[in-house]
Scaffold this motif. Sequence first.
Motif, mmCIF file in Angstrom:
data_model
loop_
_atom_site.group_PDB
_atom_site.id
_atom_site.type_symbol
_atom_site.label_atom_id
_atom_site.label_comp_id
_atom_site.label_asym_id
_atom_site.label_seq_id
_atom_site.Cartn_x
_atom_site.Cartn_y
_atom_site.Cartn_z
ATOM 1 N N ARG A 1 9.547 -33.495 -4.503
ATOM 2 C CA ARG A 1 9.364 -34.138 -3.201
ATOM 3 C C ARG A 1 7.892 -34.075 -2.799
ATOM 4 N N THR A 2 7.482 -35.055 -2.021
ATOM 5 C CA THR A 2 6.081 -35.134 -1.593
ATOM 6 C C THR A 2 5.950 -35.157 -0.076
ATOM 7 N N ASP A 3 7.029 -34.817 0.633
ATOM 8 C CA ASP A 3 6.999 -34.847 2.096
ATOM 9 C C ASP A 3 6.639 -33.492 2.708
ATOM 10 N N LEU A 4 6.370 -32.493 1.888
ATOM 11 C CA LEU A 4 5.936 -31.190 2.377
ATOM 12 C C LEU A 4 4.413 -31.137 2.412
ATOM 13 N N GLU A 5 3.867 -30.130 3.094
ATOM 14 C CA GLU A 5 2.414 -29.963 3.135
ATOM 15 C C GLU A 5 1.875 -29.898 1.702
ATOM 16 N N GLU A 6 0.784 -30.571 1.460
ATOM 17 C CA GLU A 6 0.128 -30.703 0.152
ATOM 18 C C GLU A 6 0.823 -31.696 -0.772
ATOM 19 N N GLY A 7 1.950 -32.238 -0.351
ATOM 20 C CA GLY A 7 2.614 -33.260 -1.155
ATOM 21 C C GLY A 7 1.865 -34.580 -1.061
ATOM 22 N N HIS A 8 1.788 -35.316 -2.201
ATOM 23 C CA HIS A 8 1.059 -36.587 -2.229
ATOM 24 C C HIS A 8 1.602 -37.411 -3.385
ATOM 25 N N ARG A 9 2.314 -38.491 -3.060
ATOM 26 C CA ARG A 9 3.007 -39.268 -4.092
ATOM 27 C C ARG A 9 2.077 -39.830 -5.162
ATOM 28 N N PRO A 10 0.951 -40.482 -4.821
ATOM 29 C CA PRO A 10 0.086 -41.000 -5.898
ATOM 30 C C PRO A 10 -0.404 -39.895 -6.845
ATOM 31 N N THR A 11 -0.699 -38.720 -6.294
ATOM 32 C CA THR A 11 -1.132 -37.597 -7.140
ATOM 33 C C THR A 11 0.015 -37.128 -8.024
ATOM 34 N N LEU A 12 1.233 -37.105 -7.465
ATOM 35 C CA LEU A 12 2.414 -36.716 -8.242
ATOM 36 C C LEU A 12 2.612 -37.673 -9.415
ATOM 37 N N VAL A 13 2.470 -38.963 -9.175
ATOM 38 C CA VAL A 13 2.610 -39.954 -10.249
ATOM 39 C C VAL A 13 1.581 -39.682 -11.346
ATOM 40 N N GLU A 14 0.337 -39.419 -10.945
ATOM 41 C CA GLU A 14 -0.705 -39.099 -11.932
ATOM 42 C C GLU A 14 -0.332 -37.858 -12.739
ATOM 43 N N SER A 15 0.203 -36.847 -12.059
ATOM 44 C CA SER A 15 0.573 -35.604 -12.747
ATOM 45 C C SER A 15 1.719 -35.824 -13.725
ATOM 46 N N ILE A 16 2.710 -36.618 -13.325
ATOM 47 C CA ILE A 16 3.826 -36.910 -14.241
ATOM 48 C C ILE A 16 3.303 -37.663 -15.464
ATOM 49 N N ASP A 17 2.436 -38.632 -15.239
ATOM 50 C CA ASP A 17 1.863 -39.378 -16.364
ATOM 51 C C ASP A 17 1.043 -38.465 -17.275
ATOM 52 N N SER A 18 0.307 -37.552 -16.677
ATOM 53 C CA SER A 18 -0.479 -36.589 -17.452
ATOM 54 C C SER A 18 0.435 -35.701 -18.298
ATOM 55 N N LEU A 19 1.520 -35.239 -17.687
ATOM 56 C CA LEU A 19 2.491 -34.423 -18.421
ATOM 57 C C LEU A 19 3.100 -35.219 -19.565
ATOM 58 N N LYS A 20 3.470 -36.452 -19.278
ATOM 59 C CA LYS A 20 4.082 -37.316 -20.299
ATOM 60 C C LYS A 20 3.156 -37.483 -21.496
ATOM 61 N N GLY A 21 1.838 -37.580 -21.228
ATOM 62 C CA GLY A 21 0.875 -37.722 -22.308
ATOM 63 C C GLY A 21 0.609 -36.430 -23.059
ATOM 64 N N ALA A 22 0.884 -35.291 -22.416
ATOM 65 C CA ALA A 22 0.566 -33.993 -23.017
ATOM 66 C C ALA A 22 1.674 -33.447 -23.904
ATOM 67 N N VAL A 23 2.925 -33.790 -23.592
ATOM 68 C CA VAL A 23 4.039 -33.228 -24.354
ATOM 69 C C VAL A 23 4.479 -34.190 -25.451
ATOM 70 N N SER A 24 5.094 -33.631 -26.458
ATOM 71 C CA SER A 24 5.584 -34.431 -27.575
ATOM 72 C C SER A 24 6.886 -35.128 -27.206
ATOM 73 N N GLU A 25 7.096 -36.301 -27.764
ATOM 74 C CA GLU A 25 8.370 -36.996 -27.572
ATOM 75 C C GLU A 25 9.517 -36.211 -28.201
ATOM 76 N N ASP A 26 9.187 -35.251 -29.052
ATOM 77 C CA ASP A 26 10.206 -34.406 -29.687
ATOM 78 C C ASP A 26 10.501 -33.152 -28.863
ATOM 79 N N LEU A 27 10.076 -33.119 -27.606
ATOM 80 C CA LEU A 27 10.345 -31.985 -26.722
ATOM 81 C C LEU A 27 11.818 -31.589 -26.825
ATOM 82 N N ARG A 28 12.062 -30.274 -26.989
ATOM 83 C CA ARG A 28 13.432 -29.801 -27.189
ATOM 84 C C ARG A 28 14.100 -29.273 -25.926
ATOM 85 N N GLU A 29 13.320 -28.590 -25.064
ATOM 86 C CA GLU A 29 13.896 -27.981 -23.865
ATOM 87 C C GLU A 29 12.958 -28.185 -22.690
#
Length: 192
Positions: free
Chosen positions: A137-165
């Motif tokens: 959620r991004t409705d709490l203090e320090e929450g920011h949807r555009p930054t969250l999207v960037e972070s999810i994209d960054s995570l997606k690029g950092a982990v392998s598609e073969d992620l197990r858990e």
Amino acid sequence: MIYNLAQGQQVFTSNAFLVTGERTVVVDPGNDFDVVSAIREHVDAVDAVVLTHTHPDHVGNLAAVKEAFGVEAWGFDTSQEGVDHAIADGDTILLGDDEYLALHTPGHKDDHLCLYAADPGVLFAGDLVFANGSFGRTDLEEGHRPTLVESIDSLKGAVSEDLREMHTGHGPSITTNPYHDIDLASKAARMG
């Protein structure tokens, strides 16, 4: 081994993970339940606490764990209460028997970290992404949807598609194609 100490708890808490091995670590001690007893069901000693972020549901039990086991806590921001040592973006940290890469992933909270071990294919996602494409959620203090999207994209690029858990801050851990859940979250977070 990775145990969810908060499993079955009907209180205001995050998941709380115990990672056993060469360096036994609690990842997010949770809140509002006797986590010390839950830890002692598995091990006699803990080497450290590592925090994905410092929202109350993740750190309410932090002082009790630190006192009971005489350990210190590691997190992104040492100005947060209870955080003794900083983990910077790109640092590696030993959890159990594996080295985890720390990924700074703000958007839900400024001090949010995800922890990824490539060799065993394990991710601690905190409150960034959850099962079935849900996201923090991004409705709490320090929450920011555009930054969250960037972070999810960054995570997606950092982990392998073969992620197990993927062990998330709330809800079930994902052990069947968790990369798909990250991909879904990336798409869903862009909507609305």
